[in-house]
Design an enzyme around this catalytic site. Structure first.
Site: not given
Length: 298
Positions: A215, A239, A289
């Site tokens: 991430d 995110s 993502q």
């Protein structure tokens, strides 16, 4: 070790990794409920990779040792408060002969901040192929460190010193936080990564550490296409969701290449996808993502 511009202590290497392991070491408060903490210093909201890694720890602790995680799909619902513990509740969706499926929900202040579905699989043999790794790249040892990259940007160094650095991240191209005008548009983003110290051999901990690292830079790939930057003069973002597939055994504390691109952006959102390769070219994981991206002042 201190940060060169501010004199602030940098928590790096094994000390930072040990702090990460403390964050991932959840307390059991029931058969399927767990509690986790955030680092004592760091950003004003919980880092998405942290809560995803913790949610995977919680799910994995309810699954037998013969099954390893092969995929996870999570949604970031609300910002997390780093000053408050996070409670994780795991629902046993199914235990079959080959697969176990869990739903892990993270809550603070009585509200859901993140939820994840994760699937675990008994190892089997079968067809085996994977895409090739990019060729002709500098080795991680020959790639600038984060300190090297940030040297021209002292304000970024101050942010770097605000929390432990458990992941050694080395960009082969321009990072997403360089000054506007210093960042050319690029089709791909290539980053060497590794957990910056020794991890336990436990495959669950290795997977949770890789989830944490995945991430860190993925949404940079969206900005790459446009030569945009994070922060002043550029874009703010967050995110929205995160998916990760684990293809082959790996160690997150050994160098891997994160090869990322962005197939689409629009409507204030951007999609990024990435592949992770070991130094010897094995494709170990894939990530996707979507993030919220808003131009500052726009």
């Amino acid at each position: 070790m201190t940060e060169p511009a501010t004199g602030e202590p940098l928590v790096v290497g094994q000390a930072a990794v040990d702090q990460l392991l403390e964050v991932l070491d959840l307390d059991a408060i029931g058969d399927s409920t767990f509690r986790g903490i955030s680092p004592k210093v760091g950003p004003q909201r919980v880092f998405g990779g942290q809560v995803a890694g913790q949610a995977l720890v919680a799910a994995g602790r309810t699954v037998g040792p013969d099954r390893t995680v092969h995929s996870l799909h999570g949604y970031f619902v609300r910002p997390g408060d780093p000053s408050t513990p996070i409670d994780f509740e795991v629902e046993n969706i199914r235990d079959g002969r080959s697969f176990s499926v869990r739903r892990s929900v993270a809550r603070q202040h009585g509200k859901t901040i993140f939820f994840m579905s994760a699937s675990f699989h008994v190892a089997e043999s079968g067809l085996d192929h994977h895409s090739p790794t990019p060729l002709g790249l500098p080795a991680p040892e020959d790639t600038p460190t984060m300190i090297d990259r940030m040297a021209p940007y002292p304000e970024r160094l101050r942010a770097l010193a605000a929390g432990p650095r458990a992941v050694d991240v080395r960009y082969l191209g321009a990072p997403g936080w360089v000054a506007p005008g210093d960042r050319p548009a690029e089709e791909r983003q290539l980053v060497w990564m590794r957990i910056a110290g020794k991890l336990p051999d436990d495959p669950l901990i290795q997977a949770c550490a890789l989830t944490y690292a995945s991430d860190l830079t993925l949404l940079d790939a969206v900005l790459n296409v446009h030569g945009e930057v994070w922060g002043p003069g550029g874009v703010i973002g967050a995110s929205l969701d995160h998916a990760l597939w684990f293809h082959r055994p790996f160690r997150a504390d050994e160098w891997f290449l994160f090869d990322c691109g962005s197939p689409s952006a629009g409507g204030g959102r951007g999609l990024a996808e990435g592949r992770m390769f070991t130094r010897d070219g094995r494709h170990i994981a894939s990530a996707v993502q979507e993030g919220l991206l808003r131009r500052i002042g726009g």
